[in-house]
Design a protein around this motif. Structure first.
Motif, short mmCIF file in Angstrom:
data_model
loop_
_atom_site.label_atom_id
_atom_site.label_comp_id
_atom_site.label_asym_id
_atom_site.label_seq_id
_atom_site.Cartn_x
_atom_site.Cartn_y
_atom_site.Cartn_z
N PHE A 70 -5.62 4.67 3.32
CA PHE A 70 -5.53 4.57 1.86
C PHE A 70 -6.86 4.17 1.24
O PHE A 70 -7.20 4.64 0.16
N ALA A 71 -7.63 3.33 1.92
CA ALA A 71 -8.97 3.00 1.41
C ALA A 71 -9.82 4.25 1.31
O ALA A 71 -10.53 4.47 0.31
N VAL A 72 -9.75 5.09 2.34
CA VAL A 72 -10.55 6.33 2.34
C VAL A 72 -10.03 7.30 1.28
O VAL A 72 -10.81 7.96 0.59
N GLN A 73 -8.70 7.39 1.12
CA GLN A 73 -8.14 8.27 0.08
C GLN A 73 -8.57 7.80 -1.32
O GLN A 73 -8.92 8.62 -2.17
N ILE A 89 0.84 -1.20 0.00
CA ILE A 89 0.00 0.00 0.00
C ILE A 89 0.87 1.25 0.00
O ILE A 89 0.56 2.24 -0.68
N GLY A 90 1.97 1.20 0.72
CA GLY A 90 2.86 2.37 0.76
C GLY A 90 3.41 2.71 -0.62
O GLY A 90 3.52 3.88 -0.98
N ALA A 91 3.75 1.67 -1.40
CA ALA A 91 4.27 1.91 -2.75
C ALA A 91 3.19 2.52 -3.64
O ALA A 91 3.46 3.44 -4.42
N ALA A 92 1.96 2.00 -3.52
CA ALA A 92 0.86 2.56 -4.33
C ALA A 92 0.57 4.00 -3.93
O ALA A 92 0.29 4.86 -4.78
N GLN A 93 0.66 4.27 -2.62
CA GLN A 93 0.41 5.65 -2.16
C GLN A 93 1.51 6.58 -2.66
O GLN A 93 1.25 7.74 -3.01
N THR A 94 2.74 6.08 -2.71
CA THR A 94 3.85 6.88 -3.25
C THR A 94 3.60 7.23 -4.72
O THR A 94 3.82 8.37 -5.14
N MET A 95 3.13 6.25 -5.51
CA MET A 95 2.84 6.52 -6.92
C MET A 95 1.71 7.54 -7.06
O MET A 95 1.75 8.41 -7.93
N LEU A 96 0.75 7.45 -6.19
CA LEU A 96 -0.37 8.39 -6.23
C LEU A 96 0.11 9.81 -5.91
O LEU A 96 -0.26 10.78 -6.59
N LYS A 97 0.95 9.94 -4.88
CA LYS A 97 1.44 11.25 -4.48
C LYS A 97 2.45 11.81 -5.49
O LYS A 97 2.41 13.01 -5.82
N SER A 98 3.36 10.95 -5.95
CA SER A 98 4.46 11.43 -6.78
C SER A 98 4.04 11.71 -8.21
O SER A 98 4.49 12.69 -8.82
N SER A 99 3.17 10.84 -8.76
CA SER A 99 2.88 10.92 -10.18
C SER A 99 1.40 11.00 -10.49
O SER A 99 1.02 11.08 -11.67
N GLY A 100 0.56 10.95 -9.49
CA GLY A 100 -0.88 10.95 -9.74
C GLY A 100 -1.36 9.68 -10.41
O GLY A 100 -2.41 9.67 -11.07
N LEU A 101 -0.60 8.56 -10.25
CA LEU A 101 -0.97 7.29 -10.87
C LEU A 101 -1.93 6.53 -9.97
O LEU A 101 -1.68 6.38 -8.77
N TYR A 102 -3.03 6.03 -10.58
CA TYR A 102 -4.02 5.28 -9.82
C TYR A 102 -3.77 3.78 -10.00
O TYR A 102 -3.41 3.34 -11.10
N LEU A 106 -3.42 -6.12 -6.14
CA LEU A 106 -3.56 -6.46 -4.72
C LEU A 106 -2.53 -5.66 -3.95
O LEU A 106 -1.33 -5.77 -4.20
N LEU A 107 -2.99 -4.85 -3.02
CA LEU A 107 -2.10 -4.02 -2.22
C LEU A 107 -2.08 -4.54 -0.79
O LEU A 107 -3.14 -4.73 -0.18
N LEU A 108 -0.87 -4.74 -0.26
CA LEU A 108 -0.70 -5.37 1.06
C LEU A 108 -0.12 -4.37 2.06
O LEU A 108 0.69 -3.51 1.69
N HIS A 109 -0.52 -4.54 3.31
CA HIS A 109 0.08 -3.69 4.36
C HIS A 109 -0.13 -4.36 5.72
O HIS A 109 -1.25 -4.67 6.10
N GLU A 110 0.96 -4.57 6.43
CA GLU A 110 0.90 -5.11 7.80
C GLU A 110 1.76 -4.27 8.72
O GLU A 110 2.53 -4.77 9.52
N GLY A 111 1.62 -2.96 8.62
CA GLY A 111 2.34 -2.08 9.50
C GLY A 111 3.73 -1.72 8.98
O GLY A 111 4.17 -2.22 7.94
N ALA A 161 -7.87 -1.26 -11.53
CA ALA A 161 -8.99 -2.05 -11.03
C ALA A 161 -9.07 -3.37 -11.80
O ALA A 161 -8.61 -3.44 -12.96
N PRO A 162 -9.69 -4.40 -11.20
CA PRO A 162 -10.24 -4.49 -9.85
C PRO A 162 -9.12 -4.42 -8.80
O PRO A 162 -8.12 -5.13 -8.90
N LEU A 163 -9.35 -3.59 -7.80
CA LEU A 163 -8.35 -3.31 -6.77
C LEU A 163 -8.81 -3.89 -5.43
O LEU A 163 -9.93 -3.62 -4.98
N VAL A 164 -7.94 -4.68 -4.80
CA VAL A 164 -8.21 -5.24 -3.48
C VAL A 164 -7.12 -4.78 -2.52
O VAL A 164 -5.92 -4.86 -2.85
#
Length: 467
Positions: free
Chosen positions: A170-173, A140-153, A261-266, A156-159
């Protein structure tokens, strides 16, 4: 050779605050960071979003937008700033100046500093589930970085799958940005509220953080995104890339289509530099990770080397800012830039703020415990992605007599790839601890050697020519 009073590595909340504070005391400061702009992970590309994509601030949220003022303060501080620069070695004798080797602009530059502050932050805990190396599976952190840095989404389908505050955020964002989320697979074990209840009275000291968490839960609940609770046995399935996600939720099998599939365990402290210079580390059972042992001044067991921010223990951005401020003031006093009486009001205020911000941590650790299944891994699941070493192979090394990660490295090459063990170190320790029936602190961690990041022959050859 560049000389400075204080070298800071990392331009996140702790590094920027420390640089600005140290400059106020009159110290010369050099801040070195791998990213092209200041902000760290939490405020990644904040200046670019403000100037080029201001509409993104609406869904990234007010906590992200607040980073613009922090970056502006840092820029105005007068600190020397090396962006897009990579530290690959730190030599820290007990007496005398510290020497940092930095690959920057095609050459290796040497920096000599009277004190060093490591503000390298945290990294996401690797989540080695079956299929986690398939294209389409990332953190999830990598996907959030892409969203912030480049506006890349994310496609889908996204889990989303995992546990903890960043999963909720990130789900709320994504929902606020109009990114469709097929499902959230919440791996938090049952009984989160009951586990957290004993820690609630102390956590009320950080009531602002609790309110933010409450708002995130409400926003996710009202978003309409399906949430599967108590998820276990997560797998990514597919031939050439992820196509489906399978798991159990409350004992029932669930299978969902997924392209991403985006993963995050802290998150856990990034230990590479503190390990490199031989700082003492301690196992944190509540967060299932190692962190450097620090004095209340933020100093490590190596004299003259300080740590601020999540690299010294997970606390979040506001806490990181205060640890950066405290460390900078202590360093300034040690170097003779200021002469502060005991109980100086600036340090007292920073410590009070830090105490309130860290008061929530035990509650979060109890509600969202780190995964206990990683140490139980076996079979073909890749553990070291660089050298393609499986969990079964690590257990085999233990059976053959490898008592710790460094012996397993000699047997298997695990930890010898380009990431130098950053991705597999904690997992290998946990598996070996389970195999030997010991606690992870008795097993230890990789012995880190330079270069801690890949450096080219050209950059090495240019060392003598650096100014």
């Amino acid at each position: 050779m560049t000389s400075t009073d204080l070298a800071i590595i990392g331009a996140g909340p702790a590094g920027m605050e420390a640089a600005a504070t140290a400059r106020e005391t009159g110290l010369s400061v050099l801040l070195i960071d791998e990213q092209p702009e200041p902000g760290g992970q939490i405020w990644r590309a904040i200046e670019r979003n403000v100037s080029e994509r201001p509409d993104n601030l609406a869904f990234l949220g007010p906590d992200y937008a607040a980073g613009a003022a922090k970056a502006e303060r840092f820029r105005a501080s007068g600190a020397n700033y090396w962006p897009s620069a990579m530290v690959w070695h730190l030599d820290s004798p007990e007496d005398g100046d510290k020497t940092i080797l930095v690959a920057w602009d095609g050459v290796t530059r040497q920096v000599q500093a009277r004190s060093v502050l490591l503000a390298t932050g945290a990294m996401e805990r690797p989540v080695p589930i079956p299929g986690w190396t398939l294209p389409g599976v990332m953190s999830i952190g990598a996907a959030q970085t892409m969203l912030k840095s480049s506006g890349l989404y994310p496609q889908a389908p996204l889990v989303l799958a995992g546990s903890g505050p960043l999963l909720l955020l990130f789900a709320v964002q994504c929902h606020a940005a109009g990114i469709p989320v097929s499902a959230v697979l919440d791996t938090t074990p049952p009984g989160a509220m009951m586990r957290g209840l004993p820690h609630l009275p102390k956590a009320l000291l950080g009531w602002r953080t609790l309110l933010k968490g409450r708002r995130l839960m409400q926003a996710l609940a009202s978003s309409g995104i399906p949430v599967y609770r108590h998820v276990r046995n997560l797998e990514a399935l597919g031939a050439d890339s992820v196509e489906r996600v399978r798991c159990t939720s409350d004992g029932q099998t669930v299978e969902l289509e997924a392209t991403t599939l985006l993963l995050h365990e802290g998150v856990v402290p990034n230990p590479q530099l503190t390990r490199l210079i031989g700082c003492e580390h301690r196992w944190n059972a509540a967060q299932r990770c190692f962190h450097p042992v620090l004095s209340d001044r933020g100093e490590t067991s190596v004299p003259g080397v300080f740590v601020a921010g999540d690299g010294g223990g997970i606390g979040g951005a506001p806490a990181a800012e205060n640890t950066g401020r405290i460390a900078a003031l202590e360093i300034a006093e040690e170097l003779g830039a200021v002469n502060r009486p005991s109980g100086d009001i600036e340090i007292v205020k920073a410590r009070d703020n830090l105490r309130a911000q860290m008061a929530v941590r035990p509650l979060l650790d109890a509600m969202y415990p780190p995964p206990d299944w990683i140490g139980k891994l076996d079979g073909d699941v890749p553990v070291c992605r660089c050298e393609e070493v499986s969990a079964r192979a690590v257990r085999g090394a233990a059976a053959d007599g490898a008592p710790g990660p460094n012996q397993a490295k000699a047997f298997l090459r695990a930890g010898m790839g380009p990431c130098q063990g950053r991705m597999c170190g904690l997992t290998v320790t946990e598996i070996l601890a389970d195999a030997h029936g010991k606690e992870p602190d008795a097993i230890g961690y990789y012995r880190i050697r330079p270069p801690i990041k890949p450096v080219t022959v050209g950059e090495l050859a240019a060392l003598d020519g650096a100014d």
